[in-house]
Design a protein around this motif. Structure first.
Motif: not given
Ligand code: NAP
Length: 233
Positions: A31-36, A53-60
């Motif tokens: 998978a292509q993962v977006v980790a929030a 393969h893992i895309f970091p996304f800063t999110c509250d």
């Protein structure tokens, strides 16, 4: 191994614990993962383990504009969304007179409002992909205990939200899955029980949920550690 090849997955609470374990397993599975999560450094370290393969996304997750941006950015970048894992959660424990209003609000906002917001913005994209919403609830979402007033209420609420989503999304063939684990060995608890589940064991259960055969939905799964007889109450 690569059963999630080409799937686009958002995992909330991806910076540590169960969420980081899920991100690793799903990335290994194609998978292509977006980790929030809020912890940018931890997300970037995780992404570095699985370059591309893992895309970091800063999110509250308690902030609607940030959650909308998480969903919009994912779909703009990767073209679709297949799986949303509502994993982020916080626990603050104490009897009702002891529990502060701030802790109550925190649990309601992260554990219940967060999955509402992610689902609200993700559903228009999960309908065309006939995707999944996976909610990480807890045994505390089906059994109340003293000291769990805010946590149990938030997780019981999540069970109700999941039930509504199941019924609203059935006609669109979007699968709604809720897992209720017992204790897990993560930083969530200061003193996890020696027999607690590992994050990897819970990850494996969620892996089976999202790779179920065509026509099968694991709607609710209750998962407990096996307590040694001498430690049973
Ligand atoms: P954990 O190690 O404490 O991780 C919690 C995650 O939630 C972190 O990634 C944290 O990231 C994220 N998070 C917290 N507040 C957030 C916010 N406002 N916005 C975005 N992300 C936020 O806990 P865990 O054990 O992995 O828990 C995962 C899930 O399993 C939770 O829903 C929990 O309720 C449930 N659960 C845990 C246990 C257990 O015994 N551990 C048992 C049953 C169910 P940041 O701090 O970087 O934002």
């Amino acid at each position: 191994m690569a059963d999630l090849q080409g799937k686009i997955v958002i995992i909330t609470g991806g910076s540590k614990g169960l969420g980081a374990s899920l991100a690793r397993r799903f990335a290994q599975g194609g998978a292509q993962v977006v980790a929030a999560a809020r912890s940018t450094d931890a997300l970037e370290r995780l992404a570095g383990e699985f370059s591309g393969h893992i895309f970091p996304f800063t999110c509250d997750l308690t902030q609607a504009d940030q959650v909308k941006s998480l969903i919009d950015t994912t779909v703009n970048q990767f073209g679709k969304l297949d799986i949303l894992v509502n994993n982020a959660g916080v626990g603050r424990f104490g009897s009702i007179p002891e529990l502060s209003e701030e802790d109550w609000d925190l649990m309601m906002n992260v554990n219940l409002k967060g999955p509402f917001l992610t689902s609200k913005f993700a559903i228009p994209h999960l309908i065309p992909s006939k995707g999944h919403i996976v909610n990480v609830s807890s045994v505390a979402g089906i059994e109340a205990f003293p000291g769990g007033g805010g946590y149990c209420a938030s997780k019981f609420g999540l069970m109700a939200l999941a039930d509504v989503l199941t019924k609203e999304l059935k006609k669109h063939e979007v699968k709604v899955n809720t897992i209720c684990p017992g204790s897990i060995q993560t930083e969530f608890s200061e003193n996890p029980k020696s027999y607690a589940l590992t994050a990897e064991q819970v990850t494996e259960a969620i892996w089976h949920i999202v790779t179920a055969p065509e026509g099968v939905i694991y709607n609710q799964v209750i998962m407990r550690p096996q307590v040694p007889p001498q430690m049973q109450k």
